[in-house]
Design an enzyme around this catalytic site. Structure first.
Site, mmCIF file in Angstrom:
data_model
loop_
_atom_site.group_PDB
_atom_site.id
_atom_site.type_symbol
_atom_site.label_atom_id
_atom_site.label_comp_id
_atom_site.label_asym_id
_atom_site.label_seq_id
_atom_site.Cartn_x
_atom_site.Cartn_y
_atom_site.Cartn_z
ATOM 1 N N LYS A 127 37.716 4.335 -11.612
ATOM 2 C CA LYS A 127 36.899 5.553 -11.774
ATOM 3 C C LYS A 127 37.225 6.300 -13.060
ATOM 4 O O LYS A 127 36.995 7.509 -13.171
ATOM 5 C CB LYS A 127 37.048 6.491 -10.569
ATOM 6 C CG LYS A 127 36.764 5.856 -9.219
ATOM 7 C CD LYS A 127 35.422 5.158 -9.179
ATOM 8 C CE LYS A 127 34.249 6.098 -9.316
ATOM 9 N NZ LYS A 127 32.939 5.411 -9.290
ATOM 10 N N GLY A 128 37.721 5.564 -14.050
ATOM 11 C CA GLY A 128 38.016 6.194 -15.323
ATOM 12 C C GLY A 128 36.934 5.981 -16.359
ATOM 13 O O GLY A 128 36.851 6.712 -17.342
ATOM 14 N N THR A 130 35.855 2.319 -16.879
ATOM 15 C CA THR A 130 36.091 0.949 -17.343
ATOM 16 C C THR A 130 34.810 0.131 -17.425
ATOM 17 O O THR A 130 34.648 -0.691 -18.329
ATOM 18 C CB THR A 130 37.095 0.229 -16.430
ATOM 19 O OG1 THR A 130 36.594 0.204 -15.081
ATOM 20 C CG2 THR A 130 38.448 0.923 -16.447
ATOM 21 N N ARG A 131 33.888 0.323 -16.488
ATOM 22 C CA ARG A 131 32.631 -0.435 -16.523
ATOM 23 C C ARG A 131 31.813 -0.048 -17.751
ATOM 24 O O ARG A 131 31.263 -0.907 -18.435
ATOM 25 C CB ARG A 131 31.833 -0.204 -15.236
ATOM 26 C CG ARG A 131 30.398 -0.750 -15.254
ATOM 27 C CD ARG A 131 30.322 -2.225 -15.619
ATOM 28 N NE ARG A 131 30.989 -3.079 -14.666
ATOM 29 C CZ ARG A 131 31.083 -4.401 -14.787
ATOM 30 N NH1 ARG A 131 30.571 -5.003 -15.846
ATOM 31 N NH2 ARG A 131 31.713 -5.117 -13.890
#
Length: 370
Positions: A127-128, A130-131
């Site tokens: 949830k930082g 990354t995607r």
């Protein structure tokens, strides 16, 4: 009569000779056609990466140089029936992708290029962002990335390094192989395992204010399990004392300094790049410039690739030429967060403050979360 018989034999011989020449020419033509076809199939060809249906961003074919690449390996069930393990693309999948490319006028050979271990891995955090980072990177023609999260160094290490390497997309000389699995950063065994593969691996960590990251983590879990207890009941050991429960993964992941200590036992700080999840939203081109420099890539991804979606609240990639509309991250991204009591959020901020300051010192960056 004798002369008639002679003429017959002469004519028959001529006819037979013409038939033989005809069939010989057919065989020669067939042979050359076969050879030419075989040569064309085996010759190196350029191919664009095929956009897969599970990805969240459009690839800007009109804004980048053509890639000499192959479609990314899909995320599939493995032979044991598990839905968690990524699988090497099957022959049927490769054939299907090849036909799709051919239908678009792009000749391909699925034996072109080499499967390599990743030279760079996005190791965290959940949830930082990354995607988004991975999809922004995939615009670059010299980046080849496995589309799914392989989870090799935390869940499937017993399958062996060769299994892992075979998951990776094929690359040409000068291209970088990458993967991203955010849970690596908080997995105790991951640093030693990655170093066993290659201690020169470049490591990217996307970090975000640990309080908002925890709320986002909870929001995602709540969407899958509506019966989940309230955020405050999970974050606090006891509502009266206000002590934070660090056994809850949503809280524990945000202790970045603690996790980084484990990684620094195996990798020097120079092998890490810490990307700000906040700046990836407010200034995606700027953060992508830092990432490309870290990876030793030419700065191809720039501000011309992005626009800010006011509804979603984060940047999206501009639509490629001929596309009806641009696409952003999927519906699972940008969910509205539940209302959390302000006193609970303040307790979390107070709890994280010393860990944040320690992380600033260790990473050499002040992320401004306080």
């Amino acid at each position: 009569m004798g002369c008639s018989g002679c003429r017959f034999r002469v004519n028959f011989g001529k006819a037979l000779s013409k038939v033989s020449v005809f069939f010989t020419m057919v065989l020669i033509f067939t042979y050359f056609f076969y050879c030419l076809t075989g040569f064309c199939d085996s010759a190196p060809r350029a191919a664009y990466r095929q956009q897969t249906s599970d990805l969240d961003y459009d690839i800007l074919d009109d804004l980048r140089p053509p890639r000499r690449l192959f479609p990314d390996a899909p995320f599939q069930r493995n032979r044991t029936g598990s839905a968690d393990a990524p699988a090497e693309p099957s022959q049927n999948t490769l054939d299907s992708e090849k036909e799709t490319a051919k239908s678009n006028g792009i000749p391909v050979s699925n034996t072109f290029g080499t499967k390599r271990f990743p030279q760079a891995i996005i190791i965290g955090v959940k949830k930082g962002g990354t995607r988004a980072l991975l999809e922004f990177l995939r615009i670059h023609p010299d980046v080849r990335a496995f589309g799914a999260e392989p989870h090799f160094f935390d869940r499937f290490y017993d399958k062996g390094l060769e299994w892992y390497r075979n998951l990776m997309p094929r690359t040409l000389d000068g291209q970088i192989t990458m993967e991203k699995t955010p849970s690596y950063f908080v997995t105790k065994e991951a640093p030693s395992r990655i170093c066993t593969m290659n201690c020169q691996t470049k490591l990217i960590v996307v970090v975000r204010d640990p309080v908002t990251r925890a709320v986002s983590d909870y929001t995602q879990t709540l969407s899958k399990n509506p019966g989940l207890p309230s955020f405050q009941s999970l974050a606090l050991k006891n509502s009266s004392t206000g002590l934070i429960d660090t056994t809850w993964s949503a809280v524990r992941i945000g202790l970045y300094a603690k996790h980084l200590e484990n990684w620094l036992q195996y990798f020097p700080l120079s092998h890490f790049l810490f990307v700000s999840g906040e700046r990836l939203v407010s200034d995606p081109a700027g953060e992508m410039g830092r990432v490309q420099d870290f990876l030793g890539l030419k700065r191809v991804v720039s501000d011309k690739h992005f626009y800010f979606n006011q509804t979603k609240g984060f940047p999206c990639l501009k639509k490629p030429e001929g596309s009806s509309r641009p696409r952003c991250l999927g519906k699972s991204k940008g969910r509205p967060h539940p209302q959390i009591p302000s006193e609970v959020l303040q307790r979390l901020r107070d709890f994280y403050r010393p860990f944040n300051h320690r992380f600033y010192q260790m990473s050499g960056q002040d992320f401004g979360w306080d």
